[in-house]
Design a protein around this motif. Structure first.
Motif, short mmCIF file in Angstrom:
data_model
loop_
_atom_site.label_atom_id
_atom_site.label_comp_id
_atom_site.label_asym_id
_atom_site.label_seq_id
_atom_site.Cartn_x
_atom_site.Cartn_y
_atom_site.Cartn_z
N ASP A 4 39.19 82.69 51.02
CA ASP A 4 38.41 81.49 50.77
C ASP A 4 38.32 81.19 49.28
OD1 ASP A 4 37.84 81.39 53.50
OD2 ASP A 4 36.05 82.61 53.28
N LEU A 5 38.22 79.91 48.97
CA LEU A 5 37.90 79.43 47.63
C LEU A 5 36.89 78.31 47.78
CD1 LEU A 5 41.38 79.13 45.82
CD2 LEU A 5 39.66 80.93 45.54
N VAL A 6 36.00 78.19 46.79
CA VAL A 6 35.03 77.10 46.75
C VAL A 6 35.15 76.46 45.37
CG1 VAL A 6 32.64 76.40 47.04
CG2 VAL A 6 33.49 78.42 48.26
N VAL A 7 35.38 75.17 45.35
CA VAL A 7 35.44 74.42 44.10
C VAL A 7 34.09 73.72 43.95
CG1 VAL A 7 36.60 72.56 42.87
CG2 VAL A 7 37.93 74.17 44.24
N LEU A 8 33.47 73.91 42.78
CA LEU A 8 32.09 73.47 42.58
C LEU A 8 31.92 72.62 41.33
CD1 LEU A 8 30.76 77.04 43.18
CD2 LEU A 8 30.25 75.12 44.68
N ALA A 9 31.02 71.67 41.43
CA ALA A 9 30.64 70.85 40.27
C ALA A 9 29.46 71.54 39.59
CB ALA A 9 30.27 69.44 40.71
N ALA A 10 29.75 72.69 38.97
CA ALA A 10 28.72 73.46 38.28
C ALA A 10 28.50 72.86 36.89
CB ALA A 10 29.14 74.92 38.17
N ALA A 88 49.20 76.07 47.19
CA ALA A 88 47.90 75.39 47.28
C ALA A 88 46.93 75.95 46.24
CB ALA A 88 47.32 75.54 48.68
N VAL A 89 46.92 77.26 46.05
CA VAL A 89 46.05 77.87 45.05
C VAL A 89 46.40 77.34 43.66
CG1 VAL A 89 45.40 80.02 43.90
CG2 VAL A 89 45.52 79.92 46.39
N ASP A 90 47.69 77.29 43.36
CA ASP A 90 48.13 76.75 42.07
C ASP A 90 47.62 75.32 41.88
OD1 ASP A 90 49.45 79.12 41.51
OD2 ASP A 90 51.43 78.33 42.04
N LEU A 91 47.72 74.50 42.93
CA LEU A 91 47.26 73.12 42.84
C LEU A 91 45.74 73.06 42.69
CD1 LEU A 91 47.98 70.13 42.81
CD2 LEU A 91 47.82 70.16 45.32
N VAL A 92 45.02 73.89 43.42
CA VAL A 92 43.56 73.92 43.32
C VAL A 92 43.15 74.23 41.88
CG1 VAL A 92 41.51 75.26 43.97
CG2 VAL A 92 43.08 74.47 45.74
N LEU A 93 43.76 75.24 41.28
CA LEU A 93 43.42 75.61 39.90
C LEU A 93 43.76 74.49 38.92
CD1 LEU A 93 44.57 79.33 39.97
CD2 LEU A 93 42.20 78.48 39.92
N VAL A 103 36.12 77.06 40.03
CA VAL A 103 36.66 77.64 41.26
C VAL A 103 36.02 79.01 41.46
CG1 VAL A 103 38.73 78.39 42.48
CG2 VAL A 103 38.86 76.45 40.90
N TYR A 104 35.38 79.19 42.61
CA TYR A 104 34.74 80.47 42.92
C TYR A 104 35.52 81.17 44.02
CZ TYR A 104 31.33 83.94 44.39
OH TYR A 104 30.72 85.13 44.72
#
Length: 123
Positions: A4-10, A88-93, A103-104
């Motif tokens: 799992d990954l969570v992308v956050l507006a921290a 997908a991970v590369d794109l997420v980052l 990214v958490y």
């Protein structure tokens, strides 16, 4: 097998404890109503251009479940361990950096992008 990954507006002053708490509040809880953070909305739109999360999509998908979990301040995803998952991970980052998001990784208890640092994960 997946992860799992969570992308956050921290916020810019967030630390790993803040990100962890934000991810815990965001995932698996009732959705908060309201307008999405514009950075999260733009991230999600760009991500879907690279890898559709439409449940009817019949191509090679990195997502374990679709559609992805999207809230006002986050996008949560389960990703398959595979070459397309790596892409997908590369794109997420890349997109998280583009949109100023964090990214958490709950498995490793690491965050990437805290204080704008995308080179090294904090954990």
């Amino acid at each position: 097998m997946s992860f799992d990954l969570v992308v956050l507006a921290a916020g810019t002053a967030a630390n790993l404890d803040d990100v962890r708490a934000m991810a815990d509040r965001s995932v698996g809880r009732p959705r908060v109503e309201g307008d999405p953070d514009p950075r999260v909305a733009a991230f999600y739109e760009d991500l879907r251009e690279g890898f559709s999360d439409d449940p009817a999509y019949d191509g090679d998908s990195p997502w374990v479940t679709t559609p992805l979990v999207v809230g006002v301040d986050h996008v949560a995803m389960s990703i398959v361990h595979s070459p397309v998952g790596d892409d997908a991970v590369d794109l997420v980052l890349q997109l998280a950096e583009k949109h100023g998001l964090v990214v958490y990784d709950p498995q490793g208890d690491e965050a990437t992008g805290l204080h704008g640092d995308y080179a090294d994960a904090v954990g």
